[in-house]
Design a protein around this motif. Sequence first.
Motif, PDB file in Angstrom:
ATOM      1  N   LEU A 287       0.825  -1.214   0.000  1.00 51.17           N
ATOM      2  CA  LEU A 287       0.000   0.000   0.000  1.00 51.17           C
ATOM      3  C   LEU A 287       0.855   1.258   0.000  1.00 51.17           C
ATOM      4  O   LEU A 287       0.373   2.341  -0.331  1.00 51.17           O
ATOM      5  CB  LEU A 287      -0.918  -0.005   1.229  1.00 51.17           C
ATOM      6  N   ASP A 288       2.131   1.124   0.367  1.00 51.98           N
ATOM      7  CA  ASP A 288       2.978   2.302   0.531  1.00 51.98           C
ATOM      8  C   ASP A 288       3.678   2.718  -0.757  1.00 51.98           C
ATOM      9  O   ASP A 288       4.679   3.428  -0.731  1.00 51.98           O
ATOM     10  CB  ASP A 288       4.017   2.052   1.624  1.00 51.98           C
ATOM     11  N   ASP A 289       3.164   2.281  -1.908  1.00 54.02           N
ATOM     12  CA  ASP A 289       3.773   2.610  -3.197  1.00 54.02           C
ATOM     13  C   ASP A 289       3.248   3.961  -3.676  1.00 54.02           C
ATOM     14  O   ASP A 289       2.118   4.067  -4.166  1.00 54.02           O
ATOM     15  CB  ASP A 289       3.455   1.513  -4.213  1.00 54.02           C
ATOM     16  N   THR A 290       4.060   5.008  -3.538  1.00 55.55           N
ATOM     17  CA  THR A 290       3.623   6.356  -3.911  1.00 55.55           C
ATOM     18  C   THR A 290       3.561   6.553  -5.427  1.00 55.55           C
ATOM     19  O   THR A 290       3.027   7.548  -5.899  1.00 55.55           O
ATOM     20  CB  THR A 290       4.565   7.415  -3.314  1.00 55.55           C
ATOM     21  N   GLU A 291       4.115   5.611  -6.198  1.00 61.42           N
ATOM     22  CA  GLU A 291       4.117   5.727  -7.661  1.00 61.42           C
ATOM     23  C   GLU A 291       3.086   4.791  -8.291  1.00 61.42           C
ATOM     24  O   GLU A 291       3.169   4.489  -9.476  1.00 61.42           O
ATOM     25  CB  GLU A 291       5.511   5.423  -8.216  1.00 61.42           C
ATOM     26  N   ARG A 292       2.110   4.332  -7.514  1.00 63.29           N
ATOM     27  CA  ARG A 292       1.144   3.370  -8.060  1.00 63.29           C
ATOM     28  C   ARG A 292       0.307   3.989  -9.184  1.00 63.29           C
ATOM     29  O   ARG A 292       0.095   3.371 -10.224  1.00 63.29           O
ATOM     30  CB  ARG A 292       0.213   2.864  -6.959  1.00 63.29           C
ATOM     31  N   ILE A 293      -0.199   5.216  -8.973  1.00 59.59           N
ATOM     32  CA  ILE A 293      -1.094   5.848  -9.939  1.00 59.59           C
ATOM     33  C   ILE A 293      -0.416   7.070 -10.541  1.00 59.59           C
ATOM     34  O   ILE A 293       0.055   7.951  -9.815  1.00 59.59           O
ATOM     35  CB  ILE A 293      -2.408   6.276  -9.272  1.00 59.59           C
ATOM     36  N   THR A 294      -0.354   7.121 -11.877  1.00 55.72           N
ATOM     37  CA  THR A 294       0.162   8.296 -12.588  1.00 55.72           C
ATOM     38  C   THR A 294      -0.904   8.751 -13.573  1.00 55.72           C
ATOM     39  O   THR A 294      -1.259   8.017 -14.508  1.00 55.72           O
ATOM     40  CB  THR A 294       1.461   7.975 -13.345  1.00 55.72           C
ATOM     41  N   PHE A 295      -1.437   9.941 -13.365  1.00 56.39           N
ATOM     42  CA  PHE A 295      -2.499  10.437 -14.233  1.00 56.39           C
ATOM     43  C   PHE A 295      -1.930  11.044 -15.512  1.00 56.39           C
ATOM     44  O   PHE A 295      -0.881  11.693 -15.492  1.00 56.39           O
ATOM     45  CB  PHE A 295      -3.322  11.498 -13.504  1.00 56.39           C
ATOM     46  N   LEU A 296      -2.644  10.838 -16.594  1.00 58.20           N
ATOM     47  CA  LEU A 296      -2.385  11.575 -17.818  1.00 58.20           C
ATOM     48  C   LEU A 296      -3.175  12.880 -17.742  1.00 58.20           C
ATOM     49  O   LEU A 296      -3.859  13.142 -16.756  1.00 58.20           O
ATOM     50  CB  LEU A 296      -2.777  10.757 -19.040  1.00 58.20           C
ATOM     51  N   SER A 297      -3.093  13.692 -18.791  1.00 54.81           N
ATOM     52  CA  SER A 297      -3.815  14.970 -18.758  1.00 54.81           C
ATOM     53  C   SER A 297      -5.320  14.717 -18.725  1.00 54.81           C
ATOM     54  O   SER A 297      -5.780  13.593 -18.944  1.00 54.81           O
ATOM     55  CB  SER A 297      -3.429  15.832 -19.963  1.00 54.81           C
ATOM     56  N   SER A 298      -6.060  15.769 -18.469  1.00 53.43           N
ATOM     57  CA  SER A 298      -7.497  15.668 -18.209  1.00 53.43           C
ATOM     58  C   SER A 298      -8.231  14.799 -19.230  1.00 53.43           C
ATOM     59  O   SER A 298      -8.131  15.013 -20.445  1.00 53.43           O
ATOM     60  CB  SER A 298      -8.111  17.068 -18.193  1.00 53.43           C
ATOM     61  N   GLY A 299      -8.935  13.807 -18.696  1.00 59.44           N
ATOM     62  CA  GLY A 299      -9.783  12.970 -19.540  1.00 59.44           C
ATOM     63  C   GLY A 299      -9.092  11.825 -20.230  1.00 59.44           C
ATOM     64  O   GLY A 299      -9.741  11.044 -20.936  1.00 59.44           O
TER      65      GLY A 299
END
Length: 703
Positions: A287-299
Amino acid sequence: MKMAAAKGMVLPFLLLIAVGTHAQKQNFTFEQIFRNSETNAVQPLPSIKGWTDDTHYVLIRKEPSGRVATYLVDVKTGKSVPHPDGGLMTPPEVSIAGSVNTTYSPDRKWAAYTKKDNNLYIRNIATGNETALTSDGSATVLNGYASWVYYEEILGRASRYKAFWWSDDSKRLCFMRFDESQVPVFPIYVADGQHGYLENTRYPKAGDKNPEVKIGIAAVDGGNVVWADFNEKDDQYFGTPAWSPDGQLWVQWMNRKQNNLKVYSIDLANGSKKEMYNEKQDTWIDLDDTERITFLSSGKGCIIKSDRDGWDNLYYYDNNGQLKNAITTGNFWGTGIAKIDEKAGVVYFRARKENSTRFDLYKASLNGKGVTRLSFGDFSHDFFSVSPNGNYFITIYSNLNTPPAMAVVDAKGKIVREVANMKGSSFSDYNLPKTEIVRVPSADGVFELPVSITYPINFDPNKKYPVLISIYGGPNAGTVYDRWKPTVSPVQWFAQEGMIQVAFDNRSSGHFGKKGLNYIFRQLGKHEIEDYMTCGRWLKKQPWVDSNKLCITGGSFGGYMTCMALTYGADVFPYGIANSSVTDWKFYDTHYTERFMNTPQDNPDGYKITSVMTYAEKYKGLLRIVHGTSDDNVHMQNSLVFIDKLEDLKKHFEFMAYPGERHSIMGLKGVHNRYEAYKFYYQYLLEKPMPAVFWAPEAQKGF
C-alpha cells in the motif's frame, strides 16, 4: 562486467593481474577516510534542474570558488551561459508561528498546516487570515497529522507526519483524520533528570487495534468538511490519495489482511464513492507505493503499476477505471515512470530487467508496443532526466568498478557528450579494492542468489582472509547492486587491513520479483536466513576464506537477520553485531508485520518459527546486541526479551545500550557505536590490536 558462476568459480583474471600493480600506488590514510582530509580522488557531479526546451537543460554546479552557480546548457555543443534567473526563483515563504508541515497551494495563494492542537489550518497569504478547517483535534484525534503507524509504514518518513494534500486547482484539501484512542500505548522510559519520565506512544503491535481513519475534503472558500463514504470503524487502511488533472479525488483502500486493494473516486460534493480499481492477491499487496497511480492529462486516464503478475508492470486505464491494455509485460522490477509524452503516446520508465542488479531506462508506447531499452552498457543507470520531446536524456551511470559519469544521450541510446565524471585528478594514484558480484544457487535450486564481494588490497588467492558480511534482508530491500560505492569509506580502510567484505541478497530482496517475495508469506525470516546460510556455506568453501572468521552485521531487519544467523544459523556464522533488532514479530507494528505474517492470532505457528527466541539454545558463537533505549520504531523490548532468554540459558554475549538514542544511533553515541564495532572486527576477525590512531582524542571526532 560479467558475473562469475558460483559453481567451480575461477577468480577473475583482473584480480590476479591487479596484485602487481597495487604496489605502485598508495593507500588512503586514516585522516582521509575517517576525518575527510582531501584526496582529490573523486569530485562531485553537477545536478540537473530540468529542461527549458528540447535542446537546453539547466545545470547546477559548485564552482572552484565555492559558489553554487546555475547554467543553461546547449545539449549538442555543451556550451553554457548563466541561467537568467538562476533557475531557482521561488516566491518567498511566510513564517507562521506554531505551524507544522506548512505546505503551499499550487497557486501559492494559500498555506496549509497543522498545529500542536492537532487541527488543520489554512492561511490566505495575501491577507494573513487564518481559518481552522477542523476543531476536534486532541491528544488522540489527529487532523492532517499522521498516526505513527501511518507515518512509518504507509505515508513514509519523508512525509514528516503530513497527512493532507492540495488539489491541483488549489481549491480543496484532502486530509486524513486519525482517532488513536483505542490504540495501545507503549511506554519508553527516558533516564533524564533525577526521576526520569515515560514517553508514551500510540503504537499498534501485531494483532492490536489500529487507529480509526476518516478521509475528509475541505474547501478553501468555507463550508463543512465532506467526509468520504467509508466506515471508520472497519478494519482497514488508506493509502496516499491522488488528485487527477480533471479534479477527481482517488483514494486507495485496503483490507486489514492487505490482500485486496481498491481505488475509489470520491464525489467532492457528498463523499460518495465509485470503485475504479480492484486488485486481489493470494499473499499481499504493498500500500505504501507512492508511484502506483500516474495520471495523464485531463480525460485521458491513468497508468497503474502493479506486481499482480509477479513483476512490476504498467497498465493503462481509462477515466472510468477500465483496463485499456498492459503497457509492459515481463520481468521488470523497481519500475518508476520518468516521463510521459502524451503527444507521441510514449512512456519513459526506469526499471531493472536485463540484470537484476542494474537499473536501465526504457520507453514503451501507451498501447503496449515497442518496449525499448534506451540506456547503454553494463552499467546501472541511477538517474534520468528526459527532454520535453524525448529526443535526449541525461543519465548518471556506474558499476562496481567504474565511478559515476553523467552523459547526454540521444533517443537511439547513443552518447552525445559526457557532461561530467566523478574521477578526480588523483583517482589513479590510489589502491582501490576490486569488487565483483557472483551468483550462488539457493539450497532448493530455485534461485541464483546475488553476492557482492570486495577483496582486500593486494589480494592473494593463496591466503585465507576473515570476512565481514553486511546485510539487511527485508522484503524488497536488496543491497547487492552493480553500482559504484563511495571511494573513501571504512570499506576502503578494511580492504587495506586485509578483510574480505561481502553483502548477500535473499530470494525476497526484489531480484526475483514478487514470485521470490511470495515465498516469505506467513514465515517472514525463515527462507531469508536459509538463503544467507547457503551463501555463508559457499563462502566457507572458498580457499581464500578463513571459515572460522565470518562476522555478520546489520541493523533493524538486518539486526533480526543477524540474531537469526547466530541462533538458527549458528553452525555457519560464528560472530555477529546486531543493531536495533526485531527479535519476535509480535513486538513490531501491525501494518508492516501483518502484511507478511497476518496476525499472531491467525498465524501462531508462523510467529513461533520466525522468533529468534525459538532458536536461542542453538547459539554458540559471539553476538553483540546493540540498541538505543528510546527506539520508538523497533522497541528495545525486542533486545531485552532476547537477552533475558540468553541469560536463562547461561549463554555468553555482549550488550551495548545507548541511552536516549532512537532507531538510528546518531551523534557522539553513533561515533562510539562505530568505534566499538571496529574494535570488535580487529579483535575477532583481524586478530591484531586496533591501530593507535583510533585512540587519539582528535581522531574520534571524525568517524
